[in-house]
Write an enzyme that holds these catalytic residues in place. Structure first.
Site, mmCIF file in Angstrom:
data_model
loop_
_atom_site.group_PDB
_atom_site.id
_atom_site.type_symbol
_atom_site.label_atom_id
_atom_site.label_comp_id
_atom_site.label_asym_id
_atom_site.label_seq_id
_atom_site.Cartn_x
_atom_site.Cartn_y
_atom_site.Cartn_z
ATOM 1 N N ASP A 160 47.683 47.909 45.328
ATOM 2 C CA ASP A 160 48.186 49.495 45.191
ATOM 3 C C ASP A 160 49.334 49.437 44.451
ATOM 4 O OD1 ASP A 160 46.241 50.499 47.119
ATOM 5 O OD2 ASP A 160 47.815 50.191 48.885
ATOM 6 N N ASP A 216 39.795 51.257 32.830
ATOM 7 C CA ASP A 216 39.671 50.422 34.050
ATOM 8 C C ASP A 216 40.499 49.229 34.181
ATOM 9 O OD1 ASP A 216 37.595 50.297 36.453
ATOM 10 O OD2 ASP A 216 37.960 48.270 35.603
ATOM 11 N N GLU A 252 40.083 52.148 40.436
ATOM 12 C CA GLU A 252 40.986 51.657 39.698
ATOM 13 C C GLU A 252 40.646 52.254 38.179
ATOM 14 O OE1 GLU A 252 37.672 48.569 39.953
ATOM 15 O OE2 GLU A 252 38.699 49.822 41.285
ATOM 16 N N ASN A 301 42.684 42.351 44.858
ATOM 17 C CA ASN A 301 42.561 42.940 46.140
ATOM 18 C C ASN A 301 42.082 41.673 47.202
ATOM 19 O OD1 ASN A 301 43.599 45.609 46.081
ATOM 20 N ND2 ASN A 301 41.568 46.244 45.376
#
Length: 365
Positions: free
Chosen positions: A254, A237, A280, A245
Site C-alpha cells: 500500500d 504497472d 497495481e 506483498n
C-alpha cells in the site's frame, strides 16, 4: 509562498462557487419554469377577476397583453440550462409582472389595491434566484415596480408610507428565506460532492476509479477529435508487486502504491486524466500529445518512479503507450492497445516504456 497558497484557495473557491451555481440551475430549473407558469396563470385570473370588481380605463384584451410574453419567457426557461440565462429570464418575468400590475391599475382612482400584488413578488420569488446579483436586481424591481401607481395615482401619503413599510418587510423576509435556503442547499451540494468523490475515487491513492476515468476520457476524446488534436494513453504497472506483498506484507505494498500515485500526480499536467485501473495498474490520458511526445514524458515518469525506494529496492514500472490514431477509436480500444504494449514491456524485462505499433489500417481491418 503563503500568497501562492492563498491565491490557489481563492481559485478553488471560485471554481466551487461556479459549480454550485450550475448545481442550483439544475436543481431549480424545473421549479423556476413551474413558478413562471403559475405567475402567468395568476396574472390572467387577477386581470379577468378585476373586471367584475371595478371598472378600468383599458379594455381587458389590452390588460391581458403581457400574457403572451410571459408564456414565451416561461417556455424559453424550460429549455435554458445556463445559470445566467435562467436568472435573466426570471428577472424578465418579474419585470413583465410589474408592468402588468401597473397596466391593470391605469384609471383606478383608488389604486392602492393594485399595489398589493406587488408585495407578494419578493417573497414568492425568493427561492428561485441563483446568485447574489440576480436577487438584488429582483428586489430592486419589486421595490420600484409599483412606483408609477404610487406617483401617478390618487394615493395619499399614508398609503405611500404603508407601501414602503410593507415592501421593506417583504424584502427582509425574502432575504431571510433566501439566506437560510442558500445555506441548506450549499450544505447539500457539498455533501453530494463528497459522496460523488468517494464513489469516483480510490480510497487508498485518491485517484479516479476505472468507470469514472472511462467516462471522463470518453468525453475528452470526443472533444479532442472535434478539435483535431492528438492524444495518447499510458497504461503502467508496478513491477514485481506480488513479491513485495508476499515478502513484506500488504502495508508495504500500500505504501508503494501511495508513493507511486504521488509521483504520477507530480508528473501530470492539469489537463491529464489519471486513474487507478485496478490493483497495481494505472492509466494516464495525455491530451494534446503525439506518440513521440508521450514517450518522452513516459521516460521521465519512469525515471522519477525509480527514485522511490521500497523494502527490496527501487520501485520500477512497466509502461505501455498507445496513440489515438482513429477518430472513431473508443477509449476501451485505446486502453486495450496500451495494456498490450505494457505486457510487452513486462515480457522484455520490465522497467521500460513500450509504444503500441498498431497502424490505423490494422485497426480498421
Amino acid at each position: 509562498m503563503a500568497a501562492l497558497f492563498e491565491s490557489r484557495r481563492h481559485t478553488d473557491d471560485a471554481d466551487q462557487r461556479r459549480e454550485y451555481v450550475r448545481y442550483l440551475a439544475r436543481q431549480r430549473g424545473p421549479m423556476i419554469h413551474a413558478l413562471m407558469l403559475v405567475a402567468t396563470l395568476a396574472y390572467a385570473v387577477a386581470a379577468i377577476a378585476s373586471t367584475f370588481i371595478r371598472s378600468s380605463a383599458l379594455p381587458l384584451p389590452l390588460r391581458l397583453a403581457p400574457l403572451l410574453p410571459l408564456l414565451l419567457v416561461a417556455m424559453t426557461a424550460r429549455r435554458a440550462s445556463e445559470p445566467r440565462h435562467l436568472s435573466l429570464l426570471a428577472l424578465l418575468c418579474v419585470l413583465l409582472l410589474e408592468g402588468g400590475i401597473n397596466l391593470n391599475s391605469i384609471g383606478n382612482v383608488h389604486g392602492a389595491s393594485g399595489v398589493m400584488p406587488g408585495l407578494l413578488l419578493p417573497v414568492a420569488s425568493s427561492v428561485i434566484w441563483l446568485a447574489r446579483w440576480d436577487f438584488l436586481c429582483a428586489m430592486a424591481l419589486c421595490a420600484l415596480g409599483p412606483l408609477p401607481m404610487l406617483l401617478l395615482g390618487d394615493i395619499d401619503h399614508t398609503r405611500v408610507v404603508q407601501y414602503v413599510v410593507y415592501m421593506f418587510i417583504a424584502i427582509m423576509l425574502s432575504t431571510v428565506l433566501r439566506a437560510f435556503m442558500a445555506r441548506t442547499l450549499f450544505a447539500q451540494f457539498q455533501l453530494e460532492q463528497q459522496l460523488r468523490e468517494r464513489a469516483n475515487t480510490d480510497d487508498l491513492t485518491g485517484l479516479l476509479l476505472r468507470n469514472r476515468f472511462l467516462e471522463l476520457a470518453r468525453r475528452a476524446l470526443r472533444e479532442l477529435h472535434q478539435l483535431q488534436r492528438p492524444a495518447c494513453l499510458l497504461y503502467l504497472d508496478a513491477d514485481h508487486f506480488k513479491l513485495l506483498n508476499d515478502n513484506h506484507g500488504h502495508a508495504a505494498g500500500d505504501a508503494a502504491l501511495v508513493a507511486l500515485s504521488r509521483v504520477l500526480r507530480r508528473q501530470s499536467r492539469g489537463t491529464d486524466l489519471l486513474a487507478r485501473i485496478g490493483g497495481e495498474e494505472f492509466a494516464l490520458l495525455l491530451p494534446g500529445l503525439d506518440l513521440a511526445q508521450a514517450c518522452g514524458r513516459d521516460e521521465l515518469l519512469r525515471q522519477a518512479v525509480r527514485k522511490v525506494e521500497r523494502p527490496d529496492g527501487p520501485l520500477t514500472i512497466s509502461v505501455g503507450v498507445a496513440a489515438c490514431q482513429l477518430s472513431h477509436e473508443s477509449i476501451e480500444a485505446l486502453l486495450a492497445r496500451a495494456d498490450q504494449a505494457m505486457r510487452e514491456a513486462k515480457r522484455e524485462g520490465r522497467d521500460r516504456v513500450i509504444s503500441s505499433r498498431h497502424r490505423a489500417a490494422e485497426q480498421v481491418n
